[in-house]
Design an enzyme around this catalytic site. Structure first.
Site, PDB file in Angstrom:
ATOM      1  N   ASP A   1    -148.767  24.000 -57.263  1.00 21.65           N
ATOM      2  CA  ASP A   1    -148.828  22.873 -56.337  1.00 21.65           C
ATOM      3  C   ASP A   1    -149.813  21.961 -56.779  1.00 21.65           C
ATOM      4  OD1 ASP A   1    -147.956  21.517 -53.959  1.00 21.65           O
ATOM      5  OD2 ASP A   1    -149.688  22.370 -52.756  1.00 21.65           O
TER       6      ASP A   1
ATOM      7  N   THR B   1    -145.948  16.204 -55.094  1.00 16.24           N
ATOM      8  CA  THR B   1    -147.414  15.563 -55.456  1.00 16.24           C
ATOM      9  C   THR B   1    -147.244  15.671 -56.822  1.00 16.24           C
ATOM     10  OG1 THR B   1    -148.065  18.023 -55.189  1.00 16.24           O
ATOM     11  CG2 THR B   1    -148.227  16.742 -53.286  1.00 16.24           C
ATOM     12  N   THR B   2    -146.908  16.449 -57.658  1.00 18.07           N
ATOM     13  CA  THR B   2    -146.883  16.563 -59.073  1.00 18.07           C
ATOM     14  C   THR B   2    -146.125  15.318 -59.799  1.00 18.07           C
ATOM     15  OG1 THR B   2    -146.862  18.854 -58.932  1.00 18.07           O
ATOM     16  CG2 THR B   2    -146.904  17.777 -61.067  1.00 18.07           C
TER      17      THR B   2
ATOM     18  N   ASP C   1    -144.768  23.189 -48.019  1.00 22.59           N
ATOM     19  CA  ASP C   1    -143.832  22.076 -48.677  1.00 22.59           C
ATOM     20  C   ASP C   1    -142.532  22.325 -48.193  1.00 22.59           C
ATOM     21  OD1 ASP C   1    -146.067  21.794 -50.234  1.00 22.59           O
ATOM     22  OD2 ASP C   1    -144.919  22.085 -52.009  1.00 22.59           O
TER      23      ASP C   1
HETATM   24  N1  LIG Z   1    -133.013  23.950 -59.827  1.00 21.39           N
HETATM   25  C1  LIG Z   1    -133.334  22.701 -60.272  1.00 21.39           C
HETATM   26  N2  LIG Z   1    -133.020  22.133 -61.357  1.00 21.39           N
HETATM   27  C2  LIG Z   1    -133.383  21.292 -61.802  1.00 21.39           C
HETATM   28  N3  LIG Z   1    -134.514  20.345 -61.466  1.00 21.39           N
HETATM   29  C3  LIG Z   1    -135.058  20.897 -60.366  1.00 21.39           C
HETATM   30  C4  LIG Z   1    -134.532  22.126 -59.733  1.00 21.39           C
HETATM   31  N4  LIG Z   1    -135.468  22.419 -58.477  1.00 21.39           N
HETATM   32  C5  LIG Z   1    -136.223  21.504 -58.408  1.00 21.39           C
HETATM   33  N5  LIG Z   1    -136.097  20.586 -59.495  1.00 21.39           N
HETATM   34  C6  LIG Z   1    -136.896  19.219 -59.708  1.00 21.39           C
HETATM   35  O1  LIG Z   1    -138.135  19.590 -59.969  1.00 21.39           O
HETATM   36  C7  LIG Z   1    -139.046  18.304 -59.443  1.00 21.39           C
HETATM   37  C8  LIG Z   1    -140.022  18.967 -58.736  1.00 21.39           C
HETATM   38  O2  LIG Z   1    -140.821  19.949 -59.388  1.00 21.39           O
HETATM   39  P1  LIG Z   1    -142.269  20.474 -58.575  1.00 21.39           P
HETATM   40  O3  LIG Z   1    -142.873  21.451 -59.591  1.00 21.39           O
HETATM   41  O4  LIG Z   1    -141.889  21.346 -57.232  1.00 21.39           O
HETATM   42  O5  LIG Z   1    -143.188  19.249 -58.313  1.00 21.39           O
HETATM   43  P2  LIG Z   1    -143.700  18.422 -57.192  1.00 21.39           P
HETATM   44  O6  LIG Z   1    -145.190  18.707 -56.959  1.00 21.39           O
HETATM   45  O7  LIG Z   1    -143.414  16.852 -57.739  1.00 21.39           O
HETATM   46  O8  LIG Z   1    -142.480  18.597 -55.976  1.00 21.39           O
HETATM   47  C9  LIG Z   1    -138.128  17.672 -58.741  1.00 21.39           C
HETATM   48  O9  LIG Z   1    -138.016  16.517 -59.681  1.00 21.39           O
HETATM   49  C10 LIG Z   1    -137.085  18.347 -58.484  1.00 21.39           C
HETATM   50  O10 LIG Z   1    -135.771  17.244 -58.451  1.00 21.39           O
HETATM   51 MG   LIG Z   2    -142.072  20.536 -55.253  1.00 23.18          MG
END
Ligand SMILES: Nc1ncnc2c1ncn2[C@@H]1O[C@H](COP(=O)(O)OP(=O)(O)O)[C@@H](O)[C@H]1O
Ligand SMILES: [Mg+2]
Length: 541
Positions: free
Chosen positions: A65, A98-99, A391
């Site tokens: 996270d 957040t990332t 989240d």
């Molecule tokens: N199954 C999936 N296939 C492709 N992209 C995904 C999938 N699940 C989540 N994402 C993408 O991953 C990103 C979020 O990653 P995450 O590690 O949760 O970071 P954040 O802290 O930004 O939420 C978003 O761009 C989301 O659309």
């Molecule tokens: Mg996320």
């Protein structure tokens, strides 16, 4: 630090203060801010990795996270701290992304550096970035899809995307079900959900699958006395914000006792007073009592004899949630209890969960507060699961309130990148350069998603652009197949607000850092020059 005036240096800063200016200040700030983005980059997306953080006390946090990582890292550099602020704002506003927000800010700064090298003035870049960010929000709004807040299948997909990549993958379906139900219960008729009415209790032990939604409240407490009933069906619940104990006099009164009989009479008087109070509770026909204050031995005894399950010293927030769950009112005085004040629950029981007693107020009719009990093999698993659930609860409530979603997997970023380039061409001049730089910064998200999945980022970007040019606007990166796919069909969806918030706060932070050309640190603060060398945090990346 000094200025020259006719050969004579004029000192304007106290001794020990450090100052860096112009290009030096900029390079320093950019490097520090970008180092923060680099530190979280590898965690992005479904194939992102976790980080193990060890604090000064040796406590370990394992997480993916963004905001947790940045909060735990002991970041000192002022520009780097501004990046951490982006993550905190994102977390507080929308819970997820957040990332993403931090990575976008880092890329905006990287592209700004390119423009600075071409001698574009920082204020022109800042202006272009502002225009681009404003345009991006308009474009995203038009790009978003409106959903019904009652569409639970869609809400589950929103929760699922937020949980992706967290190690909760195993029990995902079960968890998404719990999350959507919980938000639905606490959503008011006007569509707003107050997540403080969802009580998340962690208990190490069992497995992720043992996590559950309780249609009512779970509190980390036990019965006041072991001779009270352990479970009560069809509970009538009294919520009391008053102590059931003998009140000690405020002033020091002196009591003269000369015979043993007098002492006994005095004690009997005390007991009588408590007895009278407990009688009022019993007469209210309550068979369960949650008391915010203390219940003394005498009161416990009478309550137990009357077959009442009583819990004492319940937290204020817990008692408020029990009131919402059971439809009861909190009573401040035993003299004013009415039948209407009692809440109801199908079952109130004390259960032992991993060697700890907990009180379950369950089977409530139409509860306006609910509990989620989070289980998992180790403390680290439970903690990370709790963050993931946070989240997911946030994104679901954001969609219930805002009703707009976008596909994920980098689809909106690719679309924005293409549309912003078109927009740049209509602006022309120096603004055009900055807007183009903003447009290409958007591609960092699909690029990193590809990198983290072990795919070739250039190939993936080319394929994604081609798909979007061909009108397949919801195509994002299918990280398993290694090619673009329709994210709406795949069920990878996110709230619109996660994207708009990420882009606007990333742009704001980038502009703010961009406009700084002078860093003056007083001798007490550890300035950027002394505090951290440029790129000093790169080791995390
Ligand atoms: N199954 C999936 N296939 C492709 N992209 C995904 C999938 N699940 C989540 N994402 C993408 O991953 C990103 C979020 O990653 P995450 O590690 O949760 O970071 P954040 O802290 O930004 O939420 C978003 O761009 C989301 O659309
Ligand atoms: Mg996320």
């Amino acid at each position: 630090m000094s200025q020259q005036l006719g050969g004579q240096p004029i000192i304007i800063l106290r001794e020990g203060a450090t100052r860096s200016r112009g290009e030096e200040a900029q390079t320093n700030n950019f490097a520090a801010a970008r180092a923060v983005a680099a530190a979280v980059q590898s965690t992005l997306g479904p194939k992102g990795m976790d980080k193990m953080l060890i604090d000064g006390m040796g406590d370990i946090t394992i997480t993916n996270d963004g905001v947790t990582i940045l909060k735990e890292m002991d970041i000192e550099h002022p520009a780097a701290k501004m990046m951490v602020e982006i993550a905190k704002t994102q977390d507080a506003e929308v819970g997820d992304g957040t990332t993403t927000a931090v990575i976008i800010a880092g890329e905006l700064l990287k592209n700004a550096e390119g423009l600075l090298a071409q001698k574009v003035h920082p204020t022109s870049i800042a202006e272009g970035y502002r225009m681009a960010a404003a345009k991006a929000l308009v474009l995203l709004d038009a790009y978003a899809i409106t959903v019904k807040p009652t569409d639970t299948a869609m809400l589950k997909k929103i929760a699922e995307t937020a949980l992706t990549g967290k190690n909760s993958d195993v029990a995902k379906d079960h968890l998404c079900d719990i999350i959507v139900k919980a938000v639905t219960f606490v959503t008011d008729t006007d569509g707003t959900a107050d997540l403080s009415h969802i009580n998340v209790e962690k208990k190490v032990g069992g497995s992720l699958d043992d996590s559950a939604l309780i249609e009512g409240m779970v509190i980390d407490k036990e019965r006041a006395h072991p001779s009270m009933p352990k479970s009560v069906k069809n509970a009538n619940i009294l919520l009391l914000n008053a102590a059931l104990e003998f009140k000690k006099t405020e002033v020091n009164a002196k009591i003269n006792i000369s015979t043993p009989g007098q002492a006994q009479a005095f004690l009997d008087g005390e007991e009588q007073m408590v007895h009278t109070m407990v009688d009022k509770v019993i007469r209210s026909k309550a068979n369960v009592l949650f008391c915010q204050k203390g219940i003394d031995d005498v009161a416990q005894h009478y309550l137990a004899k009357a077959g009442i399950l009583a819990v004492r010293r319940v937290k204020k927030s817990d008692i408020e949630n029990i009131a919402r769950a059971t439809g009861g009112n909190i009573v401040n005085n035993v003299d004013t209890i009415t039948a209407k004040d009692l809440g109801t629950a199908g079952l109130v029981e004390e259960k032992t969960v991993s060697n700890d007693e907990m009180i379950y107020v369950s089977k409530c009719k139409n509860p306006k507060a609910v509990s989620i009990i989070v289980r998992g093999g180790t403390e680290h698993v439970v903690d990370e699961l709790e963050r993931a659930i946070h989240d997911a609860l946030m994104v679901v409530s954001v969609v219930v309130a805002g009703k707009k979603i976008v596909p994920g997997g980098g689809a909106p970023e690719i679309e924005l990148s293409l549309r912003l380039r078109e927009y740049a061409a209509t602006v022309g001049g120096r603004g055009q350069l900055a807007i183009e730089a903003f447009a290409s910064a958007m591609e960092i998200i699909p690029r990193v998603l590809a990198e983290n999945a072990g795919l070739d980022p250039i190939d993936m970007l080319v394929d994604l652009r081609a798909a979007h040019e061909a009108g397949k606007k919801s195509f994002g990166l299918d990280v398993d197949a290694g090619k673009p796919a329709d994210m709406l069909k795949a069920g990878v969806v996110e709230p619109l607000r996660v994207k708009t918030q990420a882009i606007s706060s990333a742009a704001e932070a980038a502009v703010m850092i961009l406009r700084i050309d002078d860093v003056i640190a007083s001798s007490k603060a550890s300035g950027p020059a002394g505090g951290m060398p440029p790129g000093g945090m790169g080791g995390m990346g």
